[in-house]
Design a protein around this motif. Structure first.
Motif, PDB file in Angstrom:
ATOM      1  N   ALA A  95       0.826  -1.210   0.000  1.00 29.27           N
ATOM      2  CA  ALA A  95       0.000   0.000   0.000  1.00 29.27           C
ATOM      3  C   ALA A  95       0.859   1.258   0.000  1.00 29.27           C
ATOM      4  O   ALA A  95       0.429   2.317  -0.455  1.00 29.27           O
ATOM      5  N   ARG A  98       3.340   3.320  -3.714  1.00 31.98           N
ATOM      6  CA  ARG A  98       3.115   4.543  -4.500  1.00 31.98           C
ATOM      7  C   ARG A  98       3.346   5.816  -3.685  1.00 31.98           C
ATOM      8  O   ARG A  98       4.004   6.737  -4.185  1.00 31.98           O
TER       9      ARG A  98
ATOM     10  N   HIS B  32       1.660  -0.579 -11.677  1.00 32.62           N
ATOM     11  CA  HIS B  32       0.495  -0.342 -10.840  1.00 32.62           C
ATOM     12  C   HIS B  32      -0.209  -1.652 -10.535  1.00 32.62           C
ATOM     13  O   HIS B  32      -0.339  -2.515 -11.392  1.00 32.62           O
ATOM     14  N   GLN B  38      -5.755  -2.751  -5.301  1.00 30.76           N
ATOM     15  CA  GLN B  38      -5.665  -1.433  -4.659  1.00 30.76           C
ATOM     16  C   GLN B  38      -6.835  -1.225  -3.702  1.00 30.76           C
ATOM     17  O   GLN B  38      -6.684  -0.700  -2.603  1.00 30.76           O
ATOM     18  N   ARG B  42      -7.003  -1.058   0.894  1.00 30.70           N
ATOM     19  CA  ARG B  42      -7.640  -0.075   1.782  1.00 30.70           C
ATOM     20  C   ARG B  42      -8.263  -0.726   3.017  1.00 30.70           C
ATOM     21  O   ARG B  42      -8.473  -0.058   4.029  1.00 30.70           O
TER      22      ARG B  42
END
Lengths: 234, 108
Positions: A95, A98, B32, B38, B42
């Motif tokens: 996480a 980036r 990415h 992604q 979270r």
């Protein structure tokens, strides 16, 4: 923190990280004391306990590893246990890839070394407001304080040893430290579900070796959170 | 386990701990992650932290302890309420510990 106090330079962001983590780092003092005492019980010297905290810098994993060392487990099992308990850092580190992309190689290594639940949670909570230029410095400031407090309190625990009475139940400060971080992370229904599933699965699997239930619970909780979020969009 | 072997084990633990924290940062910056991963990242803090908290409140010596007079469950509930209502770290830690001490003092 008032908006007027928002940092605009990396040193200000570092300072803000130091200030904001101070109350949380007070909370890890009992955690460090407990770890120092556990190290003595496992047969480590004060120097070994302090060196371990400075180098490994992972409370829950150190406690598990120390339990296994004390129980006479073989070296591969001790290493494997640390790997499993710390697998969550793969997720944290992914996480952070980036947000940290612009840091120099040396600072990336330092940021990785200082990575714990507390500064990760602090930074993820403020990344949108601070952006990639300042947020890493908030993280580094917080991490520096946490590391210092962790090493000092483990050392103190190793020195005090059995003088801390069991009736104080200092071990309960450990889950409380994590609880303080968990509650602000419950921002919406999917994250609440992720926590409920992750926590209950981890609890149900608490008997599994090397605390692998923690990792399996996290995977289940993450899946539940993603599921609920995507369901809401349809 | 003692002496040099113990020092070696500590070094090994340190290397593993660092590798887990370091390699994703340097390997993932070049490409990415897929959106679903992604999104999954979270939920890492909530799901993982709950796995560190709930077992300590809901179990006792490796077994479920869901009875309403479990002092750690009550103290944890008080701490969750304090953290949610006041967003104050020290108040939460002290409130949780004090609740546990009072309940243990009452003989629970």
């Amino acid at each position: 923190m008032k908006p007027s106090a928002a940092p605009t330079t990396p040193p200000q962001a570092f300072g803000r990280g130091v200030l904001q983590i101070l109350p949380i780092s007070l909370g890890i003092i009992p955690f460090g004391l407990v770890t120092g005492i556990a190290g003595l019980n496992a047969g480590l010297s004060v120097a070994q306990i302090t060196f371990m905290s400075a180098l490994v810098y992972a409370g829950a994993a150190q406690l598990v590893a120390l339990q296994l060392i004390g129980a006479g487990a073989g070296v591969p099992f001790v290493l494997l246990a640390l790997l499993v308990v710390n697998l969550r850092y793969l997720m944290y580190s992914s996480a952070l890839a980036r947000p940290f992309a612009a840091l120099s190689p040396r600072l990336k290594a330092l940021a990785a070394f200082l990575m714990v639940d507390q500064n990760f949670a602090l930074m993820m909570g403020q990344y949108e407001a601070l952006g990639p230029r300042l947020a890493p410095w908030l993280y580094l400031g917080a991490g520096t304080v946490l590391w210092g407090v962790w090493v000092a309190s483990s050392y103190a625990g190793a020195l005090l040893g059995a003088q801390v009475p069991e009736g104080w139940s200092l071990d309960f400060a450990v889950p409380l430290c994590f609880l303080v971080l968990m509650v602000p992370a419950l921002r919406n229904r999917p994250s609440l579900l992720a926590a409920l599933v992750g926590g209950l699965v981890a609890t149900a699997l608490v008997g599994l070796p090397y605390r692998s239930g923690l990792f399996l619970g996290a995977l289940a909780g993450i899946a539940a959170g993603v599921w609920l979020e995507n369901r809401g969009h349809r | 386990m003692k002496g040099p072997l113990l020092w070696g084990v500590i070094l090994g633990l340190g290397l593993i701990a660092f590798a887990l924290r370091y390699y994703p940062i340097v390997l993932l910056e070049r490409f990415h992650l897929p959106p679903v991963l992604q999104q999954a990242l979270r939920y890492v803090p909530a799901a993982t932290l709950a796995g560190l908290v709930l077992p300590a409140l809901l179990t006792h010596e490796g077994h479920w302890a869901l009875h309403p007079l479990n002092p750690r469950l009550i103290a944890g509930g008080v701490a969750i309420f304090l953290a949610w209502r006041f967003k104050n770290v020290l108040l939460t830690l002290l409130g949780g510990m004090a609740t546990l001490w009072v309940l243990q003092g009452l003989g629970l």
